[in-house]
Design a protein around this motif. Structure first.
Motif, PDB file in Angstrom:
ATOM      1  N   ASP B 180       0.962 -26.603  31.151  1.00 17.31           N
ATOM      2  CA  ASP B 180       0.586 -26.957  32.533  1.00 17.31           C
ATOM      3  C   ASP B 180      -0.707 -26.684  32.680  1.00 17.31           C
ATOM      4  O   ASP B 180      -1.370 -25.646  32.489  1.00 17.31           O
ATOM      5  CB  ASP B 180       1.664 -25.818  33.626  1.00 17.31           C
ATOM      6  N   ILE B 217      -0.216 -32.564  33.501  1.00 19.28           N
ATOM      7  CA  ILE B 217      -0.300 -32.534  34.763  1.00 19.28           C
ATOM      8  C   ILE B 217       1.010 -32.503  35.349  1.00 19.28           C
ATOM      9  O   ILE B 217       1.802 -33.380  35.150  1.00 19.28           O
ATOM     10  CB  ILE B 217      -1.176 -33.762  35.331  1.00 19.28           C
ATOM     11  N   PRO B 218       1.455 -31.335  36.172  1.00 23.35           N
ATOM     12  CA  PRO B 218       2.705 -31.100  36.663  1.00 23.35           C
ATOM     13  C   PRO B 218       3.073 -32.272  37.777  1.00 23.35           C
ATOM     14  O   PRO B 218       2.779 -31.725  38.967  1.00 23.35           O
ATOM     15  CB  PRO B 218       2.712 -29.814  37.021  1.00 23.35           C
ATOM     16  N   ILE B 219       3.393 -33.563  37.666  1.00 25.14           N
ATOM     17  CA  ILE B 219       3.729 -34.578  38.688  1.00 25.14           C
ATOM     18  C   ILE B 219       5.174 -34.381  39.353  1.00 25.14           C
ATOM     19  O   ILE B 219       5.945 -33.949  38.653  1.00 25.14           O
ATOM     20  CB  ILE B 219       3.444 -35.861  38.210  1.00 25.14           C
ATOM     21  N   ASP B 220       5.225 -34.819  40.541  1.00 28.55           N
ATOM     22  CA  ASP B 220       6.587 -34.825  40.867  1.00 28.55           C
ATOM     23  C   ASP B 220       7.480 -35.631  40.119  1.00 28.55           C
ATOM     24  O   ASP B 220       7.352 -36.578  39.658  1.00 28.55           O
ATOM     25  CB  ASP B 220       6.400 -35.643  42.434  1.00 28.55           C
TER      26      ASP B 220
END
Lengths: 248, 248
Positions: B180, B217-220
């Protein structure tokens, strides 16, 4: 519909090009009115999707390749477009939610990318000023890569209406001043409306007038500004970072 | 030159459209070989710039409007283009510097935006794989908004050459796995090469093979991916944020 925002609004329908959007429409159970196929050059992926739409009882039309190319938003696409109904959205009333507000942004590609970036950052409500390009044009839809279907989209919203619609603090991304995005604390608390202005013009006076906090991205002195999509990515993901790392 | 990367390489010159790039060229003392003017529709800003170039002894040519429009990278521009010499860059040898590396990115608009975002984030060296679109095409130059002139640009760099050229840790932006971006610590220390892959394909095997650390990238979950320009903005500005806030 391919050319005119007015036609899209009147028909409450638009054209979505390519296998990715067709796939997303199937997964999300979007109402598809018709499938349009290019007479020459349908690839295997598109053919497989066609079969699924036919199984659902959707009508398909084969268009002459020249006609198809004239209405397609991309030059060398998959040879498949779908006509979809626009979702109906009610104007909210003081809704507690996170919002991206676009002020005077006219490029359809930017509009689509901004919707995609907002949804990826966890912001699912996007509103736009009357001067913005249409959310649902085939070009914006294409650039959104399916994010339109995961968002609540409000068009024709004036800055002075934002407080009525949303219960959230209004943050202005403003290269001309305010506080440093990274040093300013607490702006990510609760719900926020992030306002982004057009390239060159920046935010309008009307938008700045309703602002609770102005924030700027501390960019290198060798560069004047960021493009609006990059600026939105930086602000919305700084919000996401703060919320994710505080939770854990 | 307007159409062909080969012509740009052979002539070591390119076309820069619009008042902003012309202004930047004047400020940064870029070698301008000629000014091209549209027969109809030169605006006041462009006329003022023309005068400055003429004072410097640069030749100006007036083009028929149809011809001008055919070679201009934008539809409704300022009616002014300049022909500029490309800067000469030597290939570095284990240079300690921060780099953005583009792997297989083919859209000229994306290329220009990525250069602009890198420079704004304080990363002034940008390298690209042989599969990438040309850095100096009129479209990429236009999207770069002058950032090209503040950058060292290295084309035709294979991933396996990165270590030879730069003394920096190699970070891969990889939606398919790794750590992350926000939770992983220390990756911003020293110098870094941030590698970005093409939309759809992601990073090539050759690029992944030289990676020191993979970061995502911790995306939705409602969104599959970010566009490459937005992803680069998020990664490069997270690097900038960490460095700025640690210094202070």
């Amino acid at each position: 519909m391919a050319q005119s925002a007015r036609a899209i609004r009147a028909e409450r329908a638009t054209l979505a090009e390519g296998a990715h959007l067709a796939q997303t429409a199937l997964e999300r159970d979007i109402k598809v009115q018709a499938v349009l196929l290019r007479a020459k050059g349908l690839n295997n992926e598109a053919a497989a999707l066609l079969e699924k739409f036919l199984q659902k009882g959707v009508q398909a039309f084969v268009l002459d390749s020249l006609l198809f190319d004239a209405i397609s938003p991309v030059e060398h696409g998959a040879g498949l477009m779908i006509e979809i109904s626009l979702p109906t959205v009610q104007r909210p009333r003081a809704m507690p939610t996170d919002v991206l507000y676009l002020d005077g942004i006219q490029d359809p590609g930017n509009i689509g990318t901004l919707i995609r970036t907002a949804v990826a950052s966890g912001v699912h409500s996007i509103a736009s000023s009357p001067e913005c390009a249409h959310f649902w044009s085939p070009k914006a839809l294409r650039a959104g890569m399916g994010a339109h279907f995961a968002a609540a989209l409000y068009e024709n919203v004036k800055p002075q209406e934002l407080r009525e619609l949303f219960d959230a603090r209004i943050l202005a991304a403003d290269a001309r001043g305010g506080s440093d995005l990274y040093l300013s604390e607490g702006w990510e608390a609760g719900h926020t409306v992030w306002m982004m202005g057009s390239e060159g013009q920046g935010l309008s006076q009307a938008a700045l007038a309703v602002t609770d906090e102005r924030l700027y991205i501390p960019i290198d002195h060798d560069c004047e500004s960021l493009n609006v999509s990059a600026a939105a990515a930086v602000c919305l993901f700084e919000q996401r970072r703060r919320r994710l790392t505080q939770k854990r």
